[in-house]
Design a protein around this motif. Structure first.
Motif, short mmCIF file in Angstrom:
data_model
loop_
_atom_site.label_atom_id
_atom_site.label_comp_id
_atom_site.label_asym_id
_atom_site.label_seq_id
_atom_site.Cartn_x
_atom_site.Cartn_y
_atom_site.Cartn_z
N PHE A 193 0.84 -1.20 0.00
CA PHE A 193 0.00 0.00 0.00
C PHE A 193 0.88 1.25 0.00
N VAL A 194 1.95 1.22 0.78
CA VAL A 194 2.89 2.34 0.80
C VAL A 194 3.49 2.56 -0.58
N TRP A 242 -4.92 -1.47 -4.88
CA TRP A 242 -5.82 -2.56 -5.24
C TRP A 242 -5.01 -3.62 -5.99
N ILE A 243 -5.28 -4.87 -5.68
CA ILE A 243 -4.63 -5.99 -6.36
C ILE A 243 -5.73 -6.89 -6.90
N CYS A 263 7.43 7.63 -6.56
CA CYS A 263 6.91 8.90 -7.05
C CYS A 263 5.67 8.74 -7.92
N GLN A 264 5.27 7.51 -8.17
CA GLN A 264 4.05 7.28 -8.95
C GLN A 264 2.90 7.07 -7.98
N PHE A 265 1.84 7.85 -8.12
CA PHE A 265 0.78 7.84 -7.12
C PHE A 265 0.13 6.46 -6.99
N ALA A 266 -0.18 5.83 -8.11
CA ALA A 266 -0.85 4.54 -8.07
C ALA A 266 -0.13 3.55 -8.96
N ASN A 267 0.08 2.34 -8.44
CA ASN A 267 0.64 1.24 -9.22
C ASN A 267 -0.35 0.09 -9.22
#
Length: 369
Positions: A151-152, A157-158, A297-301
């Motif tokens: 989450f960090v 979401w997975i 640095c990417q907000f969502a992965n």
């Protein structure tokens, strides 16, 4: 689910993409022309070598917005987005990640109090035989904190697609689970994030470089997980739990080592995919520090996981680990739409050296250094 029928294998072969079916764009820049006549004579040979590299090293080519090694030019909008994330999001995630790691380290420290570490040749090898509340604490906290760490890292979401029990509607679920107990998890290797996911899902033991055992914080955690420490360059590294042996860009599947198949037990194939828009979480041709920086640095992965049905080997596969490993690999490639490739860690190093500015002949000469 043993694939012991020739027809089934031929169908798998026909459904697997090969490298020749994909027109890979050049991975390395063409060499600068030399003013000398002698260099002009050898230029075509260098061009041919680079074309060969483009084909053979395609599993390690980055095709995201940041380019090879993460050093490609980016637009003004992307640069501004990266600057804001580095100033605001990065510090928060670094602090949060360190707190999560420290919390698990303290859990492992408490669970190993008054427990003598197993040793091999005078060197600490781990706490694989923890039991009772100690093992329960390592496992339960490991799963929760691994998910917290993901989450960090921006994996909020997975998406998990579970195909392990295709006939679960016809039989009780408990009975299905008792019948489907694999001896090892076999997964494609795309990123260090793979480890966090597998820990959050089942807390298995991993095969790791021996140097990992000496790392601060992480060393104790890996020992509590029962990791098997090996010399990476040694033939002994072909031991249970190792599949590809290095990471790719996520589109390819490298040859499997046979260690996980020597026990002749069923295995659990798992396919990991990392969809992306700008930055790919795949750790292929980039330094670890730069990759972690850009990932944070990417907000969502995003991560997609496919659990295939447990693979039960045939009698022939039990007697031939290479056949067993190859058939599982073909199945995973067909189910995951992955491309089979025969390149390995040595070729990956050559590719990295070439990207770092070494001339092609020099990189090839340093292949085994």
């Amino acid at each position: 689910m043993a694939v012991d029928d020739a027809t089934a294998l031929s169908e798998l072969d026909s459904s697997i993409r090969t490298e020749e079916e994909i027109a890979a764009k050049p991975l390395l820049p063409a060499p600068y022309p030399s003013p000398s006549a002698a260099s002009t004579t050898t230029a075509p040979m260098a061009e041919e070598s680079l074309e060969e590299l483009d084909r053979r090293y395609a599993p390690y080519a980055r095709r995201d917005a940041y380019g090879p090694m993460g050093r490609g030019p980016v637009g003004a909008v992307e640069a501004a987005r990266l600057a804001v994330a580095a100033a605001v999001l990065l510090p928060l995630r670094v602090v949060a990640g360190l707190l999560v790691l420290l919390a698990y380290y303290l859990v492992c420290r408490v669970c190993t109090l008054w427990v003598e570490e197993e040793r091999d040749g005078g060197e600490g090898e781990g706490y694989a035989r923890l039991n009772g509340w100690r093992r329960e604490g390592v496992v339960r906290c490991g799963r929760a904190l691994s998910r917290a760490m993901m989450f960090v890292f921006g994996f909020y979401w997975i998406n998990v697609y579970d195909r392990r029990f295709p006939n679960a509607e016809d039989e009780p679920l408990d009975q299905c689970k008792n019948m489907e107990r694999p001896g090892a998890i076999v997964s494609n290797h795309v990123s260090y994030v793979d480890i966090l996911y597998h820990m959050s899902a089942s807390v298995p033991s991993f095969v790791a470089k021996r140097s990992v055992a000496r790392l601060p914080l992480v060393g104790l955690v890996s020992k509590c997980l029962g990791c098997i420490f090996v010399q990476r360059e040694s033939k002994a590294s072909d031991f249970k739990g190792v599949s590809e042996g290095t990471t790719t860009n996520g589109d390819y599947l490298l040859p499997f080592k046979t260690g996980a198949f020597l026990a002749k037990a069923p295995v659990q194939p798992v396919i990991l995919r990392y969809p992306y828009k700008r930055f790919s979480p795949a750790w292929d041709s980039m330094s670890g520090a730069r990759h972690v920086f850009l990932l944070l640095c990417q907000f969502a992965n995003y991560l997609e996981v496919v659990h295939l049905p447990v693979y039960h080997p045939s009698e022939q596969e039990k007697e031939d680990p290479k056949l067993y490993a190859n058939n599982v690999r073909k199945l995973m490639a067909a189910e995951g739409n992955l491309i089979l490739s025969d390149v390995g860690l040595a070729e990956k190093r050559v590719y990295h050296k070439a990207l770092n500015g070494n001339s092609l002949p020099r990189a090839l000469h340093q292949k085994d250094d």
